[in-house]
Design an enzyme around this catalytic site. Sequence first.
Site, PDB file in Angstrom:
ATOM      1  N   SER A  34      40.803  46.898  24.467  1.00  0.00           N
ATOM      2  CA  SER A  34      40.116  46.505  25.699  1.00  0.00           C
ATOM      3  C   SER A  34      40.825  47.064  26.921  1.00  0.00           C
ATOM      4  CB  SER A  34      40.010  44.983  25.800  1.00  0.00           C
ATOM      5  OG  SER A  34      41.296  44.386  25.775  1.00  0.00           O
ATOM      6  N   GLY A  36      44.062  48.989  26.087  1.00  0.00           N
ATOM      7  CA  GLY A  36      44.957  49.982  25.509  1.00  0.00           C
ATOM      8  C   GLY A  36      44.223  51.238  25.072  1.00  0.00           C
ATOM      9  N   TYR A 138      47.334  34.133  35.899  1.00  0.00           N
ATOM     10  CA  TYR A 138      48.064  35.035  34.994  1.00  0.00           C
ATOM     11  C   TYR A 138      49.425  34.458  34.670  1.00  0.00           C
ATOM     12  CZ  TYR A 138      51.386  38.762  33.936  1.00  0.00           C
ATOM     13  OH  TYR A 138      52.400  39.498  33.387  1.00  0.00           O
ATOM     14  N   LYS A 142      50.955  32.624  31.109  1.00  0.00           N
ATOM     15  CA  LYS A 142      52.177  33.076  30.440  1.00  0.00           C
ATOM     16  C   LYS A 142      53.184  31.928  30.304  1.00  0.00           C
ATOM     17  CE  LYS A 142      51.868  37.607  29.637  1.00  0.00           C
ATOM     18  NZ  LYS A 142      52.172  38.230  28.334  1.00  0.00           N
ATOM     19  N   PHE A 166      60.444  41.967  35.142  1.00  0.00           N
ATOM     20  CA  PHE A 166      60.167  42.232  36.534  1.00  0.00           C
ATOM     21  C   PHE A 166      59.293  43.504  36.555  1.00  0.00           C
ATOM     22  CE2 PHE A 166      62.997  38.870  36.599  1.00  0.00           C
ATOM     23  CZ  PHE A 166      63.055  38.322  37.871  1.00  0.00           C
ATOM     24  N   ASN A 167      59.238  44.271  37.592  1.00  0.00           N
ATOM     25  CA  ASN A 167      58.282  45.389  37.636  1.00  0.00           C
ATOM     26  C   ASN A 167      58.743  46.542  36.749  1.00  0.00           C
ATOM     27  OD1 ASN A 167      57.264  43.730  39.684  1.00  0.00           O
ATOM     28  ND2 ASN A 167      56.403  45.495  40.753  1.00  0.00           N
ATOM     29  N   HIS A 189      49.164  48.782  39.561  1.00  0.00           N
ATOM     30  CA  HIS A 189      50.593  48.799  39.869  1.00  0.00           C
ATOM     31  C   HIS A 189      50.918  49.861  40.918  1.00  0.00           C
ATOM     32  CE1 HIS A 189      51.298  46.907  35.656  1.00  0.00           C
ATOM     33  NE2 HIS A 189      50.989  46.007  36.567  1.00  0.00           N
ATOM     34  N   LEU A 190      51.881  49.527  41.772  1.00  0.00           N
ATOM     35  CA  LEU A 190      52.155  50.330  42.966  1.00  0.00           C
ATOM     36  C   LEU A 190      52.561  51.766  42.650  1.00  0.00           C
ATOM     37  CD1 LEU A 190      52.533  50.650  46.005  1.00  0.00           C
ATOM     38  CD2 LEU A 190      54.816  49.629  45.750  1.00  0.00           C
ATOM     39  N   ARG A 281      47.418  39.683  49.294  1.00  0.00           N
ATOM     40  CA  ARG A 281      46.649  39.239  48.138  1.00  0.00           C
ATOM     41  C   ARG A 281      47.048  37.809  47.787  1.00  0.00           C
ATOM     42  NH1 ARG A 281      47.763  44.135  43.974  1.00  0.00           N
ATOM     43  NH2 ARG A 281      49.882  43.439  44.490  1.00  0.00           N
TER      44      ARG A 281
END
Length: 321
Positions: A34, A36, A138, A142, A166-167, A189-190, A281
């Site tokens: 979905s 991947g 989200y 988790k 983390f990121n 993602h940034l 956001r």
Amino acid sequence: MRLLVTGGAGYIGSVVTALLLDAGHEVVVLDDLSTGHQDAVPQGATFVRGRVHDSIADVLTPDFDGVLHFAAFIAAGESVQKPEKYWDNNAVGTLRLLDAMRAAGVRRLVFSSTANVYGDPDTVPIPETAAVRPPNPYATSKLAADHALTGEAVGHGLSAVSLRYFNVAGALRRADGSMIGERHDPETHLIPIALQVAAGRREKLQLFGDDYDTPDGTNVRDYIHVADLGTAHLLALGTMDGPGHRVYNLGNGNGFSNRQVVEVVRTVTGHPIPVEMAPRRPGDPAQLVASSEKARRELGWTPQHVDLATMVADAWAYMNY
């Protein structure tokens, strides 16, 4: 070991699958594709297309030694608009996985969690003992899964490790010259979005909020290279000697603002990155920076790729791969 990787066709799941194969493990990947990509599943792994909710009981048999669980939706912004999607996939899916593990007698689980559970922390860097204040569905889904793992460990002898990321950035360079990297659709993602601007695939980059209580007003995040993140999963597997649920933060302990990230992308790519400011956001914490001392001490984990420019350069190389 014979291991099941759920969500192994995604970014982090496929990287960890590759590292497991390189370490000599037998790997089965379960992914419904979905989000991947089947071609991201490394050669040598057995691929089964299916959703955890529907397929896990058939796939997970007693001859497995453990599970690494990555099958989740991860877009915090979308989770605010579609909370039911995240509760069903992330929380209920984990419960179905635990049911199947219990039935099969499989007692080792490494869980892909998130630092987003801390919300706006009281102090940074953030230790595992920090208060959890998940700011969106989200993160809440988790955290609910984390609680389920704790209960399973106490009630049924599960040995579980939750890794709170983390990121994550960068790409895995394999010995054969191939690369595995990030390609979400849509991308949220940034760093990859900024690289898409550099590549001419987007006209401009939006930054959400410049009025946070940070040095330049934009969000501050801790970035970790995906190869270092993957290594932590293998180390976690090697420390599962008995029942219990342990939690580890994974980050570098260095914070970079969104504006700083954009400047690094400009420097690495040599391309201009037009930026447009947009409103905040919902559910976006001002700062998330890790304390990973516990992972370093107990897992023997030492990140090898700590420079943000290296992470961006690897992600840029993968985009042009």
